[in-house]
Design a protein around this motif. Sequence first.
Motif, PDB file in Angstrom:
ATOM      1  N   GLY A 189       0.815  -1.213   0.000  1.00  0.00           N
ATOM      2  CA  GLY A 189       0.000   0.000   0.000  1.00  0.00           C
ATOM      3  C   GLY A 189       0.842   1.254   0.000  1.00  0.00           C
ATOM      4  O   GLY A 189       0.547   2.220  -0.725  1.00  0.00           O
TER       5      GLY A 189
ATOM      6  N   ALA B  94       2.256   1.566  -3.422  1.00  0.00           N
ATOM      7  CA  ALA B  94       1.237   2.030  -4.365  1.00  0.00           C
ATOM      8  C   ALA B  94       0.961   3.516  -4.195  1.00  0.00           C
ATOM      9  O   ALA B  94       0.693   4.220  -5.178  1.00  0.00           O
ATOM     10  CB  ALA B  94      -0.051   1.234  -4.181  1.00  0.00           C
ATOM     11  N   ASP B  95       1.017   4.021  -2.973  1.00  0.00           N
ATOM     12  CA  ASP B  95       0.819   5.454  -2.749  1.00  0.00           C
ATOM     13  C   ASP B  95       1.937   6.276  -3.375  1.00  0.00           C
ATOM     14  O   ASP B  95       1.707   7.384  -3.846  1.00  0.00           O
ATOM     15  CB  ASP B  95       0.741   5.758  -1.253  1.00  0.00           C
TER      16      ASP B  95
ATOM     17  N   LYS C  70      -1.015   2.674  -8.607  1.00  0.00           N
ATOM     18  CA  LYS C  70      -1.659   1.362  -8.475  1.00  0.00           C
ATOM     19  C   LYS C  70      -1.134   0.347  -9.487  1.00  0.00           C
ATOM     20  O   LYS C  70      -0.940  -0.814  -9.156  1.00  0.00           O
ATOM     21  CB  LYS C  70      -3.173   1.498  -8.652  1.00  0.00           C
ATOM     22  N   LYS C  71      -0.938   0.796 -10.713  1.00  0.00           N
ATOM     23  CA  LYS C  71      -0.511  -0.145 -11.754  1.00  0.00           C
ATOM     24  C   LYS C  71       0.861  -0.749 -11.465  1.00  0.00           C
ATOM     25  O   LYS C  71       1.017  -1.974 -11.545  1.00  0.00           O
ATOM     26  CB  LYS C  71      -0.537   0.540 -13.121  1.00  0.00           C
TER      27      LYS C  71
ATOM     28  N   LEU D  49       0.430  -3.301  -8.725  1.00  0.00           N
ATOM     29  CA  LEU D  49      -0.184  -4.537  -9.212  1.00  0.00           C
ATOM     30  C   LEU D  49       0.827  -5.382  -9.984  1.00  0.00           C
ATOM     31  O   LEU D  49       0.882  -6.606  -9.822  1.00  0.00           O
ATOM     32  CB  LEU D  49      -1.387  -4.219 -10.095  1.00  0.00           C
TER      33      LEU D  49
END
Length: 96
Positions: A65, A68-69, A73-74, A77
Motif C-alpha cells: 500500500g 502504491a501510494d 496502483k498499476k 499490481l
Amino acid sequence: MKWKIRFGAALGNMLEHYDIAVFAAVSVYLSAELKRLGYHQATEIVWGIFALRYMIRPLGGYIIGCYADRVGKKPALILTTVITGGGHILYGFNSY
C-alpha cells in the motif's frame, strides 16, 4: 452500491476463504506426514504456518500500500504479480 461491486467483493471474499478451507483440509495430512518424518510438534508447526498467514498478510498489505501510494496502483499490481509469479516458478523448479 451497485450489484457488480457487491458481486466482486463477494467473489474475492469467497476465493480467500476457499484458500483457508483448502489449507484446513490439508493440514491434517500435513501434520501426519510431519509426525511420520519425526517432528514431535507437527501439529504446532502446522498451526504456526496457519497463523503466520494472518500475521504476514496485513504487513504485506501495508508495504504494498505504501509502495502504491508512492508510485501508483498499476506498478504495485505489476510488482505483486511478479512476486507471486516468481514464487510459483521457484516452486515449479523445486519439484525437479
